[in-house]
Design a protein around this motif. Structure first.
Motif, PDB file in Angstrom:
ATOM      1  N   VAL A 195       0.830  -1.209   0.000  1.00 35.18           N
ATOM      2  CA  VAL A 195       0.000   0.000   0.000  1.00 35.18           C
ATOM      3  C   VAL A 195       0.860   1.253   0.000  1.00 35.18           C
ATOM      4  CG1 VAL A 195      -1.609   1.362   1.387  1.00 35.18           C
ATOM      5  CG2 VAL A 195      -2.023  -1.070   1.013  1.00 35.18           C
ATOM      6  N   ARG A 196       1.908   1.255   0.860  1.00 30.97           N
ATOM      7  CA  ARG A 196       2.768   2.422   0.977  1.00 30.97           C
ATOM      8  C   ARG A 196       3.481   2.706  -0.341  1.00 30.97           C
ATOM      9  NH1 ARG A 196       5.162   2.406   6.849  1.00 30.97           N
ATOM     10  NH2 ARG A 196       3.476   3.842   7.400  1.00 30.97           N
ATOM     11  N   ALA A 256       2.626   1.584  -3.357  1.00 31.76           N
ATOM     12  CA  ALA A 256       1.669   1.859  -4.424  1.00 31.76           C
ATOM     13  C   ALA A 256       1.231   3.316  -4.410  1.00 31.76           C
ATOM     14  CB  ALA A 256       0.452   0.948  -4.317  1.00 31.76           C
ATOM     15  N   ALA A 257       1.188   3.902  -3.223  1.00 34.77           N
ATOM     16  CA  ALA A 257       0.735   5.289  -3.109  1.00 34.77           C
ATOM     17  C   ALA A 257       1.731   6.254  -3.718  1.00 34.77           C
ATOM     18  CB  ALA A 257       0.478   5.643  -1.647  1.00 34.77           C
ATOM     19  N   SER A 258       3.016   5.910  -3.729  1.00 33.82           N
ATOM     20  CA  SER A 258       3.997   6.905  -4.168  1.00 33.82           C
ATOM     21  C   SER A 258       4.803   6.474  -5.381  1.00 33.82           C
ATOM     22  CB  SER A 258       4.955   7.245  -3.022  1.00 33.82           C
ATOM     23  OG  SER A 258       5.639   6.099  -2.584  1.00 33.82           O
ATOM     24  N   VAL A 294      -1.660   2.670   8.683  1.00 35.96           N
ATOM     25  CA  VAL A 294      -0.782   3.692   8.097  1.00 35.96           C
ATOM     26  C   VAL A 294      -0.906   4.994   8.888  1.00 35.96           C
ATOM     27  CG1 VAL A 294      -0.167   5.007   6.012  1.00 35.96           C
ATOM     28  CG2 VAL A 294      -0.913   2.637   5.797  1.00 35.96           C
ATOM     29  N   LEU A 301       4.423  13.045  -7.408  1.00 42.24           N
ATOM     30  CA  LEU A 301       5.690  12.388  -7.046  1.00 42.24           C
ATOM     31  C   LEU A 301       5.758  11.944  -5.595  1.00 42.24           C
ATOM     32  CD1 LEU A 301       7.998  15.005  -8.816  1.00 42.24           C
ATOM     33  CD2 LEU A 301       7.297  12.777  -9.711  1.00 42.24           C
ATOM     34  N   ARG A 351      10.226  12.601  -3.745  1.00 40.09           N
ATOM     35  CA  ARG A 351      10.764  12.859  -5.067  1.00 40.09           C
ATOM     36  C   ARG A 351      10.465  14.255  -5.590  1.00 40.09           C
ATOM     37  NH1 ARG A 351       9.270   8.406  -9.022  1.00 40.09           N
ATOM     38  NH2 ARG A 351       7.339   8.278  -7.852  1.00 40.09           N
ATOM     39  N   ARG A 395      -1.034  10.458  -0.926  1.00 43.42           N
ATOM     40  CA  ARG A 395       0.188   9.890  -1.457  1.00 43.42           C
ATOM     41  C   ARG A 395       1.357  10.139  -0.507  1.00 43.42           C
ATOM     42  NH1 ARG A 395       0.023  10.454  -7.773  1.00 43.42           N
ATOM     43  NH2 ARG A 395      -0.732   8.324  -7.794  1.00 43.42           N
ATOM     44  N   ALA A 444       1.166   8.228   2.843  1.00 46.06           N
ATOM     45  CA  ALA A 444       1.461   6.804   2.784  1.00 46.06           C
ATOM     46  C   ALA A 444       2.952   6.528   2.915  1.00 46.06           C
ATOM     47  CB  ALA A 444       0.937   6.212   1.474  1.00 46.06           C
ATOM     48  N   SER A 445       3.783   7.483   2.500  1.00 43.01           N
ATOM     49  CA  SER A 445       5.212   7.164   2.476  1.00 43.01           C
ATOM     50  C   SER A 445       6.060   8.062   3.362  1.00 43.01           C
ATOM     51  CB  SER A 445       5.743   7.227   1.034  1.00 43.01           C
ATOM     52  OG  SER A 445       5.571   8.516   0.518  1.00 43.01           O
ATOM     53  N   PHE A 486      -8.713   5.849  -2.965  1.00 42.11           N
ATOM     54  CA  PHE A 486      -7.456   5.125  -3.227  1.00 42.11           C
ATOM     55  C   PHE A 486      -7.609   4.236  -4.462  1.00 42.11           C
ATOM     56  CE2 PHE A 486      -4.106   1.955  -2.332  1.00 42.11           C
ATOM     57  CZ  PHE A 486      -3.042   2.806  -2.095  1.00 42.11           C
ATOM     58  N   VAL A 531      -5.872   6.679  -7.106  1.00 42.19           N
ATOM     59  CA  VAL A 531      -4.464   6.300  -6.968  1.00 42.19           C
ATOM     60  C   VAL A 531      -4.181   5.039  -7.781  1.00 42.19           C
ATOM     61  CG1 VAL A 531      -2.585   5.685  -5.382  1.00 42.19           C
ATOM     62  CG2 VAL A 531      -4.298   7.371  -4.683  1.00 42.19           C
ATOM     63  N   LEU A 532      -4.904   3.947  -7.483  1.00 50.00           N
ATOM     64  CA  LEU A 532      -4.662   2.702  -8.223  1.00 50.00           C
ATOM     65  C   LEU A 532      -5.345   2.688  -9.592  1.00 50.00           C
ATOM     66  CD1 LEU A 532      -4.949  -0.187  -5.613  1.00 50.00           C
ATOM     67  CD2 LEU A 532      -2.964   1.174  -6.261  1.00 50.00           C
TER      68      LEU A 532
END
Lengths: 193, 193
Positions: free
Chosen positions: A110-111, A113-115, A164, B28, B32, B111, B114-115, B160, B164-165
Motif C-alpha cells: 500500500v505504501r 503503491a501510493a507513491s 498507516v 511524485l 521525489r 500519497r 502513505a510514504s 485510493f 491512486v490505483l
C-alpha cells in the motif's frame, strides 16, 4: 493466518534478505529503501543482495506479491454459511494485517503503491486479476464488479486508517470488535442483505 | 465545489508556486518532489521559491491542509434532510476529488501520508481534529467515533482505488452512480438506517 511455507531449494539467506526488504519497503516506501539498508537489516554484505537479486527493482517485484494465495482465501472465506461470508472475509483481512510478517508485506504494498507508479500498477493488477474476480464471484445480483470494488475500498481504507495513519479509535480497536463493526457492510455488498 | 478564494495581500506568484507544489507532491510524493521541479512547473527561479518558503518542508506544510473548511462542509452536508446526509457527504467528497485543483491537493495528502511519516502525522491530525468530530457529531447512537472512522475508511478507500490505483470499474464509474452506490453504506454508519 498460515504463512506460505519456504519453497524447497531456496536458501535461508535469500529468505532473510526478502524479509528485510519487505520491512524496508514497508517502513520507508520504495524510494527511500536502499540495497545497503536491506543488507544491514539482514546482516549480510550488500554484494550478496546484488548476487541474489541484481537490483532494487527486482527485489521489489518479489516482495510485491500478495502474501496469500487464492486457495487459502477460498478455504478460509468462501467455504461455510453464506450468511457469514462478510464476517469471515473481514476477519481474514484483519488477521493478515495484524500478522507481523504478512502485515509488513501489505503495508509495503500500500505504501509503495501510493507513491511509486510501478507499485501502483502492480497492486492494481493484483486487485483486478485476483481480488475483484474472487470477491465478485461471491456477489449476488448486478454490479458485481463495482460492489467488489466497494468491498476492497472499505477494507483497504480501514487498513489505511488503522495501520498507516493510526487514527483513533480504529487504530486500537480490538480486532474482533472491528470485524463485527465492518462485517454488516461487507455482507451487504456481497449478498445485498 | 467552491474553492477557497485567494486571501487579500497574497501574491499571484506565491499562489502559482503553491499550486505547482501541490501538483508535484501529488504526482511524485514528498520524497521525489524537488524545489527545482516546483520552480520549473511554476515558471519561476528556484531562488524565488526559497525566498517565499525557505525549504521543501515549509512548502509541504502549506500544501498539507484540507482544501475546504468546516463551514463549507457544514453548509453543504449537514444542512438538509437527515435521511440524505449520507448521499450529500458522498457527493461532496467525490466532487472534491474530481476537481482538478482540490483533487490534486487530496492526492498529495494521501500519497505523501502513505510514504512520509510527517505527512501521515499531519493527515492523522486533520482526520482526528476535523473530520472525526465533524462526522461523529452527525452519528446517532453509540460508537460514534468508530463509525465516523468507518465512514472515512469507506471514502478514503474508494478514493485510493479510483484515483491512486485506478482500478476498474470504480475508476471510470460515473460520479453520481458511484455516489448512489456508496450512499446507503455511509448513511447506515451515520444514522443506523
Amino acid at each position: 493466518v498460515a504463512r506460505r511455507g519456504r519453497r524447497p531449494g531456496r536458501s535461508q539467506t535469500r529468505d532473510d534478505i526478502l524479509e528485510s526488504a519487505r520491512r524496508s519497503f514497508a517502513d520507508l516506501g520504495y524510494d527511500r529503501a536502499t540495497i545497503r539498508g536491506i543488507a544491514r537489516e539482514a546482516d549480510v554484505d550488500p554484494a550478496l543482495v546484488m548476487h541474489f537479486f541484481g537490483n532494487k527493482e527486482r527485489i521489489f517485484a518479489e516482495v510485491m506479491s500478495l502474501p496469500f494465495d487464492a486457495e487459502t482465501v477460498s478455504a478460509r472465506v468462501l467455504a461455510g454459511s453464506r450468511r457469514e461470508i462478510g464476517l469471515r472475509l473481514t476477519r481474514f483481512f484483519l488477521e493478515v494485517w495484524d500478522d507481523p510478517v504478512l502485515g509488513a508485506g501489505m503495508l509495503a504494498l500500500v505504501r509503495s503503491a501510493a507513491s511509486y507508479p510501478e507499485a501502483a500498477d502492480r497492486l492494481r493488477e493484483l486487485v483486478s486479476a485476483n481480488i475483484v474476480p474472487l470477491i465478485a464471484g461471491s456477489v449476488e445480483g448486478r454490479d458485481a464488479e463495482l460492489r467488489s470494488n466497494m468491498v476492497s475500498a472499505q477494507l483497504i481504507g480501514t487498513a489505511f486508517l488503522r495501520y498507516v495513519l493510526r487514527v483513533e479509535p480504529v487504530a486500537s480497536t480490538d480486532r474482533e470488535a472491528l470485524a463485527q463493526t465492518l462485517a454488516p457492510t461487507i455482507q451487504r455488498y456481497l449478498t445485498g442483505r
